[in-house]
Design a protein around this motif. Structure first.
Motif, short mmCIF file in Angstrom:
data_model
loop_
_atom_site.label_atom_id
_atom_site.label_comp_id
_atom_site.label_asym_id
_atom_site.label_seq_id
_atom_site.Cartn_x
_atom_site.Cartn_y
_atom_site.Cartn_z
N PRO A 35 -9.00 -1.13 10.19
CA PRO A 35 -9.91 -1.36 9.35
C PRO A 35 -10.96 -2.51 10.25
O PRO A 35 -10.52 -2.91 11.23
CB PRO A 35 -9.15 -2.68 8.35
CG PRO A 35 -7.87 -2.06 8.32
CD PRO A 35 -7.69 -1.47 9.76
N SER A 68 0.98 -1.45 0.13
CA SER A 68 0.01 -0.07 -0.05
C SER A 68 0.83 1.13 -0.02
O SER A 68 1.79 1.14 0.72
CB SER A 68 -0.97 -0.19 1.14
OG SER A 68 -1.68 -0.93 1.43
N PHE A 100 1.54 4.25 3.61
CA PHE A 100 1.05 3.78 4.84
C PHE A 100 2.37 3.31 5.34
O PHE A 100 3.39 2.38 4.64
CB PHE A 100 0.17 2.64 4.39
CG PHE A 100 -0.30 1.49 5.36
CD1 PHE A 100 -1.14 2.27 6.50
CD2 PHE A 100 0.08 0.62 5.68
CE1 PHE A 100 -1.30 1.63 7.62
CE2 PHE A 100 -0.29 -0.43 6.68
CZ PHE A 100 -1.22 0.33 7.81
N ASN A 118 -12.33 -2.82 4.67
CA ASN A 118 -13.49 -2.09 5.20
C ASN A 118 -14.67 -2.19 4.36
O ASN A 118 -14.68 -2.02 3.03
CB ASN A 118 -13.14 -0.41 5.23
CG ASN A 118 -12.30 -0.18 6.47
OD1 ASN A 118 -12.61 -0.70 7.78
ND2 ASN A 118 -11.44 0.64 6.33
N SER A 172 -13.01 -1.35 0.61
CA SER A 172 -11.75 -0.66 0.45
C SER A 172 -10.86 -1.46 1.40
O SER A 172 -11.17 -2.14 2.37
CB SER A 172 -11.54 0.64 1.08
OG SER A 172 -12.03 0.77 2.51
N THR A 173 -9.51 -1.45 0.97
CA THR A 173 -8.45 -2.34 1.41
C THR A 173 -7.42 -1.57 1.90
O THR A 173 -6.42 -1.20 1.06
CB THR A 173 -8.09 -3.47 0.56
OG1 THR A 173 -9.09 -4.11 0.31
CG2 THR A 173 -7.10 -4.57 1.22
N PRO A 174 -7.33 -0.79 3.14
CA PRO A 174 -6.15 0.04 3.23
C PRO A 174 -4.91 -0.80 3.90
O PRO A 174 -3.95 -0.17 3.72
CB PRO A 174 -6.94 0.71 4.82
CG PRO A 174 -7.84 -0.16 5.21
CD PRO A 174 -8.46 -0.74 4.10
N TRP A 175 -4.91 -1.98 4.24
CA TRP A 175 -3.77 -2.78 4.62
C TRP A 175 -3.54 -3.83 3.67
O TRP A 175 -4.25 -4.69 3.63
CB TRP A 175 -4.02 -3.07 5.98
CG TRP A 175 -4.03 -2.33 7.10
CD1 TRP A 175 -4.33 -0.93 7.02
CD2 TRP A 175 -4.24 -2.53 8.75
NE1 TRP A 175 -4.08 -0.32 8.36
CE2 TRP A 175 -4.12 -1.49 9.27
CE3 TRP A 175 -4.34 -3.60 9.20
CZ2 TRP A 175 -4.57 -1.06 10.51
CZ3 TRP A 175 -4.57 -3.79 10.64
CH2 TRP A 175 -4.33 -2.33 11.54
N ARG A 176 -2.16 -4.07 3.17
CA ARG A 176 -1.77 -5.23 2.58
C ARG A 176 -0.52 -5.19 3.14
O ARG A 176 0.49 -4.74 2.56
CB ARG A 176 -1.77 -4.91 1.20
CG ARG A 176 -3.32 -5.24 0.54
CD ARG A 176 -3.24 -4.98 -1.04
NE ARG A 176 -4.48 -5.07 -1.84
CZ ARG A 176 -5.36 -4.03 -1.83
NH1 ARG A 176 -4.72 -2.93 -1.69
NH2 ARG A 176 -6.27 -4.11 -2.48
N LEU A 199 -5.30 6.88 10.59
CA LEU A 199 -6.73 6.72 10.02
C LEU A 199 -7.33 5.47 10.64
O LEU A 199 -8.31 5.16 9.82
CB LEU A 199 -6.10 6.42 8.18
CG LEU A 199 -5.63 7.84 7.59
CD1 LEU A 199 -5.28 7.09 6.30
CD2 LEU A 199 -6.24 8.74 7.69
N LYS A 257 -18.87 2.63 3.60
CA LYS A 257 -19.13 3.58 4.85
C LYS A 257 -20.72 3.47 4.90
O LYS A 257 -21.26 3.63 5.98
CB LYS A 257 -18.70 4.97 4.61
CG LYS A 257 -17.18 5.07 4.78
CD LYS A 257 -16.73 6.36 4.72
CE LYS A 257 -15.04 6.46 4.91
NZ LYS A 257 -14.63 7.18 5.40
#
Length: 182
Positions: free
Chosen positions: A136, A25, A28, A85, A170-174, A133, A88
């Motif tokens: 998730p 990502s 991050f 996530n 959404s995929t904020p962490w990889r 932020l 929203k």
């Protein structure tokens, strides 16, 4: 350092440490070290902060296990963590659809195509010391051997498209972490 707690015992010990291998990502900065430990199901219980020489705690989050593709059979060389996530504006009915697809289709597909030993899905219980932020809502941990950890790019057919609610996630962490110790 992040403390990741799981409501089911980790295999085969209750305390496992990892070091960061790779981040997939941009923009991050995850912790370089990670500690995964078994915890209680009590969301109000705050875990003890454990200090390690030369390390500073930057996150502390608790997740509870909600699904797994198989029981643990061997120690993984590494774990591939994906934070996910739902949209929203997700409704309760859409969340049911989202979770059904995530657990019964996507988790299985990724585990198979990444040649994972197993995959485990978690839901956020508590942000004790929140990451930048926030954490998730869901987390998937794909446990892999050394060969699979070396191949960090997706190879093979595309994953199933899934329902509309899945397509809006959404995929904020990889993150890829290598297990330390035996």
């Amino acid at each position: 350092m992040e403390i990741f707690e799981d409501s089911a015992p980790a295999f085969p010990s209750l305390d496992v440490r990892y070091e960061l291998l790779a981040v997939a990502s941009r923009g991050f900065r995850p912790p370089q070290a990670l500690r995964a430990s078994a915890g209680s199901d009590d969301a109000d219980e705050t875990p003890d902060v454990v200090e390690f020489a030369g390390l500073r705690q930057v996150w502390s989050v608790r997740y509870r296990q909600i699904a797994e593709t198989a029981p643990p059979k061997q120690r993984p060389y590494a774990i591939y963590l994906l934070g996910v996530n739902p949209p929203k504006d997700v409704s309760d009915a859409e969340l049911v659809t989202f979770n059904d697809f995530y657990t019964n289709v996507h988790l299985v597909e990724v585990a198979e195509r990444r040649h994972a030993l197993r995959a485990v899905r978690y839901e956020l219980v508590q942000e004790i010391k929140a990451p930048y932020l926030g954490a998730p809502r869901f987390l998937a941990a794909y446990e892999v051997d050394e060969t699979s950890a070396a191949q960090r790019r997706h190879v093979g057919p595309p994953y199933s498209k899934g329902p509309d609610v899945w397509q809006r996630h959404s995929t904020p962490w990889r993150l890829w972490y290598r297990r330390l110790g035996s």
